[in-house]
Every structure is written in structure tokens, then in C-alpha cells.
Enzyme design. Structure first.
Site, PDB file in Angstrom:
ATOM      1  N   ASN A  11       1.934   7.922  -9.931  1.00 46.70           N
ATOM      2  CA  ASN A  11       1.865   6.764  -9.041  1.00 46.70           C
ATOM      3  C   ASN A  11       0.576   6.014  -9.363  1.00 46.70           C
ATOM      4  OD1 ASN A  11       1.690   4.949  -6.960  1.00 46.70           O
ATOM      5  ND2 ASN A  11       1.569   6.482  -5.319  1.00 46.70           N
ATOM      6  N   TRP A  12       0.728   4.887 -10.054  1.00 47.46           N
ATOM      7  CA  TRP A  12      -0.467   4.162 -10.513  1.00 47.46           C
ATOM      8  C   TRP A  12      -1.106   3.363  -9.368  1.00 47.46           C
ATOM      9  CZ3 TRP A  12       1.394   1.898 -15.938  1.00 47.46           C
ATOM     10  CH2 TRP A  12       1.732   2.973 -16.766  1.00 47.46           C
ATOM     11  N   LYS A  13      -0.430   3.311  -8.230  1.00 50.45           N
ATOM     12  CA  LYS A  13      -0.946   2.592  -7.052  1.00 50.45           C
ATOM     13  C   LYS A  13      -1.391   1.176  -7.451  1.00 50.45           C
ATOM     14  CE  LYS A  13      -2.060   6.988  -4.925  1.00 50.45           C
ATOM     15  NZ  LYS A  13      -2.856   7.754  -3.986  1.00 50.45           N
ATOM     16  N   HIS A  97       5.186   6.833   1.164  1.00 54.72           N
ATOM     17  CA  HIS A  97       3.853   7.273   0.746  1.00 54.72           C
ATOM     18  C   HIS A  97       2.875   7.124   1.901  1.00 54.72           C
ATOM     19  CE1 HIS A  97       0.052   7.570  -1.317  1.00 54.72           C
ATOM     20  NE2 HIS A  97       0.709   8.229  -2.249  1.00 54.72           N
ATOM     21  N   GLU A  99      -0.026   6.072   2.095  1.00 56.20           N
ATOM     22  CA  GLU A  99      -0.751   4.791   2.181  1.00 56.20           C
ATOM     23  C   GLU A  99       0.129   3.712   2.798  1.00 56.20           C
ATOM     24  OE1 GLU A  99      -1.885   5.096  -1.906  1.00 56.20           O
ATOM     25  OE2 GLU A  99      -3.080   6.833  -1.294  1.00 56.20           O
ATOM     26  N   GLU A 169       2.558  15.502   0.265  1.00 54.33           N
ATOM     27  CA  GLU A 169       1.217  15.014  -0.029  1.00 54.33           C
ATOM     28  C   GLU A 169       0.369  15.084   1.245  1.00 54.33           C
ATOM     29  OE1 GLU A 169       1.157  12.282  -3.646  1.00 54.33           O
ATOM     30  OE2 GLU A 169       1.816  11.001  -2.011  1.00 54.33           O
ATOM     31  N   GLY A 175      -6.710  11.601  -3.118  1.00 58.36           N
ATOM     32  CA  GLY A 175      -7.855  10.843  -3.610  1.00 58.36           C
ATOM     33  C   GLY A 175      -9.197  11.371  -3.127  1.00 58.36           C
ATOM     34  N   SER A 215      -4.943  15.110  -5.166  1.00 59.44           N
ATOM     35  CA  SER A 215      -6.018  15.592  -6.044  1.00 59.44           C
ATOM     36  C   SER A 215      -5.531  16.648  -7.037  1.00 59.44           C
ATOM     37  CB  SER A 215      -7.197  16.116  -5.217  1.00 59.44           C
ATOM     38  OG  SER A 215      -7.716  15.066  -4.411  1.00 59.44           O
ATOM     39  N   GLY A 236      -1.815  10.720  -8.526  1.00 59.06           N
ATOM     40  CA  GLY A 236      -2.442   9.418  -8.372  1.00 59.06           C
ATOM     41  C   GLY A 236      -3.528   9.229  -9.427  1.00 59.06           C
ATOM     42  N   GLY A 237      -4.763   9.541  -9.069  1.00 56.02           N
ATOM     43  CA  GLY A 237      -5.906   9.293  -9.951  1.00 56.02           C
ATOM     44  C   GLY A 237      -5.730   9.838 -11.368  1.00 56.02           C
TER      45      GLY A 237
END
Ligand code: 13P
Length: 253
Positions: A11-13, A97, A99, A169, A175, A215, A236-237
Site C-alpha cells: 500500500n503505497w498510500k 484501511h 486511515e 492492521e 507506521g 510496521s 506500508g513504509g
């Protein structure tokens, strides 16, 4: 024992501009030769979906959209429909998600509408769920997850579950560099699978993939993914660098 193919999502967000997204897609195409043994989907930002899908065309790496709106077309300023994301080359959509739930304010009802609309449009769905820190500390992890699964999947038929992946998640792990321990994550995944069994029976529950997200990195992925109910990750990251994402995909083999 259920034989679930591991599944890793990137997920490149709201990260990576055009050139960076192209470069990452090209690197993944060149280096992720194991993508036939592990299912892999990357989710770029909307403006780059078409081009990333073009770069990955003919490879085993699928492209997904991070969001969409439920209506087919019309006066919905700023929104993007399912037929549009399909038109851009997406096979997968991410729904629920944290977010979108907690920053943008999406409700369980909207999330459920999105799940139903996406499945109705023939897309694969990754439905993300997870508890916040205060909920975990209050011992509510499993009940929050069960509630989000039941509300998110309301009206989804058993035969549609083949197109649904769940992503656990824990919000406090996203993150933050704090990862759930493999044992805590396994406990949560097992409870989620039991919720799916209560809704659809054991065969469907044994078949559904449950990704872990929060993470996740090459150094902890193997231990997480070796748990019996963890079937890969939603990243993510660490999905923003080809070498890290490759390390995570390899850990899922
Ligand atoms: P991080 O891997 O950056 O913690 O993000 C996880 C996530 O939210 C993936 O959807």
C-alpha cells in the site's frame, strides 16, 4: 490443513510521485520473480494507476486501488468509481484501511457498502480491520475485530468470500515501528478466522487469507508469516523500497 497461497500487498498510500512510482514498479517487475508463488498486489496513488498497471502488465504483480466510491457515475465531486479503477487496470481494491476509518472518518456502514459494490463489480477486495491502542489496552482487540469483520462483510455471500482477503492492521502498529509480536498477531488472526467461521463455516474460514499489517519489514516478516493463521502482509513504509518489499515477499515463500 488449509492450503492458502501467501499474499503480500504493497500500500503505497499518498507517497511516491510519478517518476518514483514508475521506477519502483519497474524494479518490482524485474526483481519479484517469485510473484507466482506469492500473490502480490501494489496500490499506487490514483494519478499513477494507469501507468503503473501498464508497467506491470503481463507480470504476476497485480495493481489495486487504495479507495473508490460506491456509485457508478454522476455528481460526486472528487470521487472515482469502480469502473474507472477497473479501466485503469486494477483487479483489487482496498477497503476499510484504518486511515480511511480514523483519519477520513469512514463508517462501518460505508465500508460495507464499498465491499458489496466492489464484489458486485467483480473486483477482489482487501478488507482491513484492526483495533486502536486504547481498545487493545482495554482487552477489546478480538471484539473490535469481530465487529469490523461482521459489519464489513454484512450481505457478502459465502461464494463471494473467495474474492475477499482480510488484513489485520492494529492501528497502533501502523507506521510507528511497533510491530505486534508474532504471538499476539497469531492470536488476533485466529480469533478473526473464528469469526469468519461463525459467519460462513469452517471451509470458507480455512480458505480466507488474513494478512498482517503494521510496521512489517524484512527483519520481522518471516516470524510473523510463519504463524499458522498469518497468510502474508499488507505493507506500508517498507513497500516503498524495492529491496525491502522483495525481502518481505521472499519471507512469505
Ligand atoms: P506500515 O507498514 O507503514 O506500518 O503501514 C501498514 C499499512 O497501513 C499498510 O496498509
Amino acid at each position: 490443513m488449509a492450503n492458502r497461497k501467501p499474499y503480500v500487498g504493497g500500500n503505497w498510500k499518498m507517497n511516491l510521485h510519478r517518476g518514483e512510482a514508475h521506477a519502483l514498479a519497474r524494479q518490482l517487475r524485474q526483481t519479484l520473480t517469485m510473484a507466482d508463488k506469492v500473490e502480490v498486489t501494489v496500490m499506487p496513488a490514483f494519478p499513477y494507476l494507469i501507468e503503473v498497471a501498464e508497467i506491470l502488465k503481463g507480470s504476476a504483480i497485480k495493481v489495486g486501488a487504495q479507495d473508490f466510491y460506491t456509485q457508478a457515475n454522476g455528481a460526486f465531486t472528487g470521487e472515482v468509481s469502480l469502473s474507472m479503477v477497473k479501466d485503469c487496470g486494477c483487479q483489487v481494491v482496498l477497503v476499510g484501511h484504518s486511515e480511511r476509518r480514523h483519519v477520513i472518518g469512514e463508517s462501518d456502514a460505508l465500508i460495507n457498502e464499498k465491499v458489496l459494490a466492489a464484489l458486485g463489480a467483480g473486483l477482489e477486495v482487501i478488507l482491513a480491520i484492526g483495533e486502536k491502542l486504547d481498545q487493545r489496552e482495554a482487552g477489546k482487540t478480538d471484539s473490535i475485530n469481530a465487529g469490523q469483520v461482521c459489519l464489513g462483510l454484512a450481505g457478502v455471500k459465502a461464494e463471494q468470500m473467495a474474492k475477499v482477503t482480510l488484513a489485520y492492521e492494529p492501528v497502533w502498529a501502523i507506521g510507528t515501528g511497533k510491530t505486534a509480536t508474532a504471538a499476539d498477531a497469531q492470536n488476533a488472526h485466529l480469533a478473526i478466522r473464528k469469526t469468519v467461521a461463525s459467519l460462513y463455516g469452517q471451509t470458507v474460514a480455512d480458505g480466507v487469507r488474513i494478512q498482517y499489517g503494521g510496521s512489517c519489514k524484512p527483519s520481522n516478516a518471516k516470524e510473523l508469516f510463519s504463524q499458522p493463521d498469518i497468510d502474508g502482509g499488507l505493507i506500508g513504509g517498507a513497500a516503498l523500497k524495492a529491496v525491502d518489499f522483495k525481502g518481505i515477499v521472499e519471507a512469505a515463500l
